[in-house]
Design a protein around this motif. Structure first.
Motif, short mmCIF file in Angstrom:
data_model
loop_
_atom_site.label_atom_id
_atom_site.label_comp_id
_atom_site.label_asym_id
_atom_site.label_seq_id
_atom_site.Cartn_x
_atom_site.Cartn_y
_atom_site.Cartn_z
N LEU A 75 0.83 -1.20 0.00
CA LEU A 75 0.00 0.00 0.00
C LEU A 75 0.86 1.25 0.00
O LEU A 75 1.90 1.30 0.67
CB LEU A 75 -0.88 0.03 1.25
CG LEU A 75 -2.08 -0.91 1.32
CD1 LEU A 75 -2.67 -0.87 2.71
CD2 LEU A 75 -3.12 -0.50 0.31
N ARG A 77 0.31 5.44 0.56
CA ARG A 77 -0.62 6.48 0.98
C ARG A 77 -0.01 7.85 0.70
O ARG A 77 1.20 8.03 0.87
CB ARG A 77 -0.95 6.36 2.47
CG ARG A 77 -1.48 5.00 2.87
CD ARG A 77 -1.40 4.80 4.37
NE ARG A 77 -1.78 3.46 4.77
CZ ARG A 77 -0.99 2.41 4.74
NH1 ARG A 77 0.25 2.53 4.28
NH2 ARG A 77 -1.42 1.23 5.14
N VAL A 87 -4.87 6.67 -1.90
CA VAL A 87 -4.18 5.42 -1.56
C VAL A 87 -4.10 4.54 -2.80
O VAL A 87 -5.05 4.46 -3.58
CB VAL A 87 -4.92 4.65 -0.44
CG1 VAL A 87 -4.19 3.36 -0.08
CG2 VAL A 87 -5.09 5.54 0.80
N PRO A 142 -7.36 9.39 9.87
CA PRO A 142 -6.43 8.39 9.31
C PRO A 142 -6.89 6.96 9.54
O PRO A 142 -6.63 6.08 8.72
CB PRO A 142 -5.11 8.69 10.04
CG PRO A 142 -5.49 9.48 11.25
CD PRO A 142 -6.71 10.25 10.86
N HIS A 143 -7.60 6.71 10.64
CA HIS A 143 -8.08 5.35 10.91
C HIS A 143 -9.13 4.93 9.89
O HIS A 143 -9.18 3.76 9.49
CB HIS A 143 -8.65 5.27 12.33
CG HIS A 143 -7.63 5.54 13.40
ND1 HIS A 143 -6.51 4.75 13.57
CD2 HIS A 143 -7.54 6.52 14.34
CE1 HIS A 143 -5.79 5.22 14.57
NE2 HIS A 143 -6.39 6.29 15.05
N ARG A 144 -9.99 5.87 9.48
CA ARG A 144 -11.01 5.54 8.49
C ARG A 144 -10.36 5.24 7.12
O ARG A 144 -10.77 4.29 6.44
CB ARG A 144 -12.00 6.71 8.36
CG ARG A 144 -13.15 6.46 7.41
CD ARG A 144 -14.09 5.40 7.93
NE ARG A 144 -14.75 5.81 9.14
CZ ARG A 144 -15.86 6.56 9.18
NH1 ARG A 144 -16.42 6.94 8.05
NH2 ARG A 144 -16.39 6.89 10.31
N GLU A 146 -7.38 4.10 6.66
CA GLU A 146 -6.72 2.80 6.81
C GLU A 146 -7.73 1.66 6.71
O GLU A 146 -7.45 0.61 6.12
CB GLU A 146 -5.99 2.74 8.16
CG GLU A 146 -5.16 1.49 8.36
CD GLU A 146 -3.99 1.39 7.40
OE1 GLU A 146 -3.56 0.25 7.11
OE2 GLU A 146 -3.52 2.43 6.90
N ALA A 149 -8.56 1.14 3.15
CA ALA A 149 -7.43 0.51 2.46
C ALA A 149 -7.42 -0.99 2.73
O ALA A 149 -7.20 -1.80 1.81
CB ALA A 149 -6.12 1.15 2.91
N ARG A 150 -7.67 -1.38 3.97
CA ARG A 150 -7.70 -2.81 4.30
C ARG A 150 -8.88 -3.51 3.63
O ARG A 150 -8.76 -4.65 3.19
CB ARG A 150 -7.77 -2.99 5.82
CG ARG A 150 -6.48 -2.66 6.54
CD ARG A 150 -6.39 -3.38 7.87
NE ARG A 150 -7.53 -3.09 8.73
CZ ARG A 150 -7.58 -2.10 9.63
NH1 ARG A 150 -6.52 -1.30 9.77
NH2 ARG A 150 -8.63 -1.90 10.38
N SER A 153 -7.94 -3.99 0.04
CA SER A 153 -6.91 -5.03 -0.05
C SER A 153 -7.52 -6.41 0.07
O SER A 153 -7.12 -7.35 -0.64
CB SER A 153 -5.85 -4.82 1.05
OG SER A 153 -5.16 -3.62 0.86
#
Length: 204
Positions: A75, A77, A87, A142-144, A146, A149-150, A153
Motif C-alpha cells: 500500500l 498512501r 491510496v 487516518p483510521h477511516r 486505513e 485501504a484494508r 486489499s
C-alpha cells in the motif's frame, strides 16, 4: 490481468459503495483500465473537470502512486495538496504485479476557502464551485482511510485468489484432455493392427 476490466468491474463497484470515493484501476503501463469511478461529491466535481484527463494533475498524481505501489508491492498512501487522501493498492496475481487500484480524493482536514482555491487551480475549475462542495464534506480521520485501504486489499486478495484458482482448474482440465488424447492415439495404432489381423483371420 487487469486489462481484463470486466472481471474487476464488480470489485470496484462493491468497494466504492462503502467509502463513496473516486476509484481507478491502472495497468502496469500506467493507463487506466477502469475509471475514474467518482462516487463522492468532490470526486464528481473533479471528474467533470480537467483533473483526471491524461495531462491533468490528478491523473499524474494517481499514476505516480500506482507505479510506486506496483514497485514496492505494498500500500502507498499520500495526500494531495495536504487536503485529500489518496491510496494505491497493488494487484498481484501468480506472484507478479499486474497494476494497482488507486482510491480516495477524500478530505483529511476541514476544508478552507484557500485550500479549495488551490484544488480548483489544479483542476482548472471555478474555486467557488469546489468550495461549495468541500465545505459540506466532513473530513476522514487516518483510521477511516486505513480501514478503507484494508477493505480494498481484502477484496483484491479474494478476487486474485479466485482468478488464480480458475486458472489452475483450467490448466488441469487442459492437461487432462491432452493426456487422454495422447493415450487414445497411442492405443489406436496397436488396436488398428489387432483389428486388421482379426478381420483377416475371420475372413480365412
Amino acid at each position: 490481468t487487469v486489462d481484463d476490466g470486466c472481471s474487476w468491474e464488480a470489485v470496484l463497484t462493491q468497494f466504492r459503495q462503502a467509502p463513496h470515493c473516486t476509484t481507478t484501476l491502472y495497468t502496469m503501463d500506467g493507463e487506466p483500465a477502469i475509471g475514474p469511478i467518482c462516487s463522492s461529491d468532490t470526486g464528481i466535481v473533479l471528474g467533470h473537470s480537467h483533473f483526471f484527463q491524461p495531462d491533468g494533475e490528478g491523473r499524474r498524481f494517481e499514476q505516480s502512486l500506482a507505479a510506486e505501489a506496483a514497485l514496492r508491492l505494498e500500500l502507498v498512501r499520500a495526500t494531495f495538496l495536504e487536503q485529500l487522501a489518496v491510496v494505491a493498492v497493488p494487484v498481484v496475481m501468480f506472484g507478479k504485479c499486474h497494476g494497482a487500484i488507486v482510491f480516495g480524493w477524500l478530505p483529511v482536514t476541514f476544508a478552507t476557502a484557500l485550500g479549495a482555491e488551490a484544488l480548483a487551480r489544479a483542476a482548472r475549475i471555478d474555486g467557488r464551485r469546489l468550495w461549495a462542495v468541500l465545505r459540506l464534506q466532513p473530513p476522514l480521520g487516518p483510521h477511516r482511510v486505513e480501514l478503507y485501504a484494508r477493505f480494498l486489499s481484502s477484496l483484491v486478495a479474494a478476487h486474485t485468489r479466485l482468478r488464480e484458482t480458475l486458472a489452475e482448474v483450467s490448466t488441469v482440465t487442459r492437461l487432462r484432455e491432452e493426456s487422454l488424447a495422447r493415450v487414445a492415439h497411442e492405443l489406436r495404432t496397436p488396436l488398428s493392427s489387432i483389428m486388421l489381423r482379426l478381420s483377416t483371420l475371420l475372413r480365412a
